[in-house]
Design an enzyme around this catalytic site. Structure first.
Site: not given
Length: 415
Positions: A165, A305, A316, A337, A342, A403
């Site tokens: 991502c 994010h 975050e 998002k 996403h 990831f």
């Protein structure tokens, strides 16, 4: 060597809340949710039966049918947004040196739909190999950058970055570096993804990563809400034309803003979970600020994010508070998002366009579906709940984490 300045001169977007840049911004500024029941396949047996799909997309309006058949959907999306961005940048391709214009794209997965279809077709047969001759060139992730390059005859650096991502932010930083080092004068960059497939939804369901709020898809993407239960899968893409500042000025280009910094880091912790203290996110943002030669107090808005996962969201915010100190409570923070879902490897592209348009319009897009803020978060954090907010915006920081522990951060600044 003198480092050159890099500016944004073109934008393109194809998203679950708008199929052009203008439509995308209207969706963002009005807090529109792109989530709805899945239409691309029968999802009735899946734990998650909804996604943020692109709506009303007819590829033949942009690409001849015979050519589109040779491209996976993620590449079709890439071609469409690159075309909007190139038209917006208004290059005279007959006079520009195309040897010095690159295409650097991002996609975390690539041609998942193509791969799924070919394997299912093979598995349903008698074992005799019968594969589409375009299977491999449709499936591989670098098809997107290759097709854009071919369309415009751009002969500069051409490749795709893959870092889950964080893919698009990595691509944009690479393009940024090539330009500021004087290797090229411009680059078409961005990212796209088309993972709303049986394998995509099933795979993320297997990880227990997706929201299962099937009774109310429109409110399922809930970054920072105490009742969030996972992210909502999105699709689409966005493109940015980056250009060396003096080159853009010389041709009278419209300039949206300046890209001033990019940061990288690795969590070095877990293949899917973020570092529990948000240390990788902290390092990435710190690196971007140092690269830009900026102080934390100069950032006005952070496009986080913010995926709407139980683990990722608070980590975050923890990293932001650690890096920005008291200034963390003077900025605006939001996760777009909540509206787009996403987009995986394409997330950084649409969020970069959101950041750029926030600067242009002096408006922070909201975090929608924020009904009950997670009690673990400091109440002084302004998460821009549910409605867009007008404010002075000189600099925006945009985060993407993937990831594998990949972290990449961009900083855009008013020029």
């Amino acid at each position: 060597m003198a480092i050159k300045r890099v500016v944004v001169t073109g934008l393109g977007a194809l998203t679950p809340i708008g199929n052009t840049v203008e439509e995308f911004w209207n969706g963002l500024s009005n807090g529109v949710s792109g989530a709805a029941p899945i239409t691309k396949f029968d999802a009735s047996k899946f734990r998650t039966q909804f996604a943020c799909e692109v709506k009303g997309f007819d590829v033949t309006q942009f690409i001849p049918r015979q050519d589109a058949r040779k491209m996976d959907l993620f590449t079709q999306y890439a071609i469409v947004v690159a075309d909007e961005a190139m038209k917006d940048a208004n290059f005279d391709l007959d006079s520009v040196n195309k040897d010095k214009i690159g295409v650097i794209w991002g996609s975390g997965i690539g041609g998942l739909k193509t791969f799924e279809e070919e394997v299912l077709n093979f598995g349903s047969g008698d074992g005799t190999p019968k594969f589409n001759p375009f299977f491999i060139p449709k499936m591989i992730a670098d098809s997107a950058s290759g097709q854009i390059s071919i369309k415009y005859g751009l002969r500069g650096p051409n490749y795709v970055t893959v870092s889950a991502c964080a893919s698009t932010n990595n691509a944009i930083i690479d393009a940024f570096n090539y330009i500021r080092l004087g290797r090229i004068v411009a680059c078409v960059t961005g990212g796209s993804e088309a993972a709303v497939t049986q394998a995509g939804v099933g795979g993320f369901n297997g990880l227990r990563a997706l929201s299962e709020r099937n009774d109310d898809p429109a409110t399922a993407s809930r970054p920072y809400d105490k009742d969030r239960d996972g992210f909502v899968l999105g699709e689409g893409g966005a493109a940015i034309v980056l250009e060396e500042y003096e080159h853009a000025k010389a041709r009278g280009a419209k300039i949206y803003c300046e890209l001033v910094g990019g940061g990288f880091s690795s969590d070095a912790y877990h293949i899917t979970a973020p570092h529990p203290d948000g240390y990788g996110a902290y390092l990435s943002m710190k690196d971007a600020l140092e690269d830009a030669g900026m102080q934390p107090e100069e950032i006005d808005y952070i496009n986080t994010h913010g995926t709407s996962t139980p683990l990722g969201d608070p980590q975050e915010i923890k990293a932001i508070e650690q890096l920005f100190g008291e200034h963390a409570y003077k900025m605006n923070i939001s996760s777009t998002k909540s509206m787009t879902g996403h987009l995986l490897g394409g997330a950084g592209a649409v969020e970069s366009v959101a950041a750029i348009l926030a600067i242009q319009n002096q408006v922070v897009p909201p975090t929608i579906n924020l009904f009950n803020v997670d009690e673990s978060l400091d109440s002084r954090i302004d998460l821009t709940p549910n409605k867009a907010k007008a404010r002075e915006i000189n600099a925006v920081l945009s985060n993407c984490f993937g990831f594998g522990g990949h972290n990449a951060t961009l900083i855009f600044k008013k020029i």
